[in-house]
Scaffold this active site. Structure first.
Site, mmCIF file in Angstrom:
data_model
loop_
_atom_site.group_PDB
_atom_site.id
_atom_site.type_symbol
_atom_site.label_atom_id
_atom_site.label_comp_id
_atom_site.label_asym_id
_atom_site.label_seq_id
_atom_site.Cartn_x
_atom_site.Cartn_y
_atom_site.Cartn_z
ATOM 1 N N ALA A 9 41.227 43.433 33.420
ATOM 2 C CA ALA A 9 42.675 43.173 33.525
ATOM 3 C C ALA A 9 42.951 41.696 33.758
ATOM 4 C CB ALA A 9 43.277 44.008 34.660
ATOM 5 N N ARG A 15 51.608 37.171 24.333
ATOM 6 C CA ARG A 15 52.531 37.737 23.361
ATOM 7 C C ARG A 15 53.592 38.640 23.996
ATOM 8 N NH1 ARG A 15 48.697 40.117 18.726
ATOM 9 N NH2 ARG A 15 47.083 39.903 20.314
ATOM 10 N N GLN A 73 38.005 36.502 37.166
ATOM 11 C CA GLN A 73 37.504 35.929 35.914
ATOM 12 C C GLN A 73 38.432 34.784 35.498
ATOM 13 O OE1 GLN A 73 37.759 38.282 32.346
ATOM 14 N NE2 GLN A 73 36.041 37.260 31.345
ATOM 15 N N GLY A 137 36.342 45.767 15.696
ATOM 16 C CA GLY A 137 34.917 45.632 15.446
ATOM 17 C C GLY A 137 34.384 46.874 14.760
ATOM 18 N N ALA A 378 90.550 66.926 47.016
ATOM 19 C CA ALA A 378 90.326 65.707 46.246
ATOM 20 C C ALA A 378 90.682 64.463 47.049
ATOM 21 C CB ALA A 378 91.161 65.753 44.969
#
Length: 453
Positions: A9, A15, A73, A137, A378
């Site tokens: 992740a 994009r 990472q 791939g 009401a």
């Protein structure tokens, strides 16, 4: 066998053109990465690893309840690079399953099929055959039909590009040889990245068995790179939910126009009209009818209740055979007893409405304990807020409240009392008393109307 599960992740997701991480965008009301983590957590003997990078703080904060091992990472160099950074945290025995935070609809049953084939000398690939494999791939097999390599599109020959069996990126590898393969990866390719797929050729060379599994449908392995793909997966998810609801006995007047953004549990003979949205956990009892354009969130609705169009129910409990709407709003903390009625343009909040009581139209009832068989006219409101604190209004059984009345809390109205129309009630009303509190009418002759300047 013990199993490490690595969820990748760390991608930027440029994009998506978004200020927050791609994997936090939602499908069915749940962030994609959370869907993947939940599926991973359902596996037996799973140890979770979450690889983050761009906007990694957002991702880890959003997913901290999964207690996954977080690995950073920064400056990512491909999927192989991501696994290399996790390598030191992997268990010495068992296997490692690689999943992706932007592939949210992978099913536990598919992963269980993969796990069933896993051995210390077997690598399991999830592949799929596509009519148009462009961008994927390719799975290369030898003369005996065994997988011997995966070739990325940019590195593929014309013959390899003709292959329609493609790599999904999801694989399950035995940990002991995996460590060796990861250490041997190079970035000698068109992208200059470390491809995790290069370990397939290494496994074949080492005599490891390479077996393949295919998912039930393409949506399981579809990833999200932009908002168009996100919308497509959202529709796929909603279609799956609609089919399941109908199989469970619900009638959807148009299965293409329903949004389930959480968990929807339905009894028998439930009818749901078009454009309804369900969030969180919603339970509908037998015979419940939900009209068009309704929004239900974290609520329970008893059997036989009818919810008319354009109504919203939020964190509330509704009894059996109630009548709600149209254009009603039940805010958090509302509890309706059986056969209660909440009519058009009525709002309730933190209110207990007794059995058979009616609040028919144009009223606000908040912070209220209301007994059975109460009739609210009401335009009635409970004035529960003094500018600083909230106060309670208590209305006993069989009370009649005339139209356009204001009950200024804290106040109590005893059993059988009547409130005259147009009254502002600031003091307690006793049993069977008539309370009226309004100015005496005065008429003035020849009063000049205002004129426009």
């Amino acid at each position: 066998m013990s199993q490490d599960i690595v969820i990748l992740a760390a991608g930027k997701g440029s994009r998506m053109k978004s200020s927050f991480s791609k994997v936090l965008h939602k499908v069915g009301g749940v962030a994609m990465v959370r869907r993947v983590l939940a599926t991973a957590a359902s596996m037996t003997n799973a140890k979770l690893h979450l690889v983050v990078g761009h906007q990694g703080e957002q991702v880890t904060n959003h997913c901290q309840d999964f207690a996954a091992n977080v690995v950073w990472q920064n400056n990512p160099q491909g999927t192989g690079d991501a696994l290399r950074r996790v390598a030191s945290s992997l268990q010495s025995e068992g296997s490692t399953l690689t999943l992706y935070g932007d592939v949210p609809l992978i099913r536990p049953t598919t992963l269980e099929k993969m796990a069933a084939l896993s051995t210390p000398n077997t690598l399991v690939l999830l592949t799929i055959s596509l009519d148009n494999p462009t961008g994927y791939g390719r799975i290369v097999r030898n003369a005996d039909g065994n997988v011997c390599a995966i070739v990325e599109q940019k590195d593929a020959s014309a013959e390899e590009l003709a292959i329609n069996e493609v790599n999904t990126g999801i694989l399950l590898a035995p940990n002991q040889p995996l460590q060796t393969w990861l250490a041997a990866l190079t970035n000698d390719n068109a992208q200059g990245e470390f491809y995790l797929t290069d370990i397939i050729a290494m496994a074949a060379k080492d005599g490891v068995d390479i077996v393949t599994v295919q998912p039930e449908n393409e949506a399981e392995v579809a990833g999200v790179n932009d908002r168009v793909q996100l919308a497509a997966l959202e529709r796929e998810w909603q279609q799956q939910q609609a089919i399941q609801l109908m199989q469970n006995g619900a009638t959807l007047l148009d299965p293409a126009r329903i949004d389930v953004r959480g968990e929807l549990i339905t009894g028998e003979d439930v009818i749901i009209d078009v454009n309804c949205v369900f969030e969180g956990k919603v339970e509908l009892g037998d015979g419940v009818e939900v009209g068009p354009n309704c929004h239900l969130k974290d609520c329970v609705v008893g059997k036989g209740t009818v919810i008319k169009s354009h109504s919203m129910i939020d964190e509330s409990q509704v009894g059996e055979a109630c009548d709600i709407g149209p254009f009603a709003r039940l805010r958090p903390g509302t509890r309706l007893a059986n056969k209660a009625k909440i009519g058009n343009f009525v709002e309730t909040k933190k209110a207990n409405i007794g059995e058979g009581s009616k609040v028919n139209h144009l009223s606000y009832i908040g912070d209220t304990e209301m007994g059975a068989n109460v009739n609210v006219g009401a335009g009635t409101i409970t004035c529960n807020y003094d500018g600083v604190n909230k106060h309670l209004t208590q209305v006993a059984d069989n009370v009649f409240i005339g139209s356009n009345s204001a009950l200024v809390a804290p106040v109590q109205v005893a059993e059988g009392a009547t409130i005259a129309a147009g009254s502002t009630i600031t003091k307690a009303v006793g049993e069977k008393q008539l309370a009226f509190a309004r100015s005496r009418q005065a008429n003035k002759d020849n009063w000049p109307r205002p004129v426009k300047n």
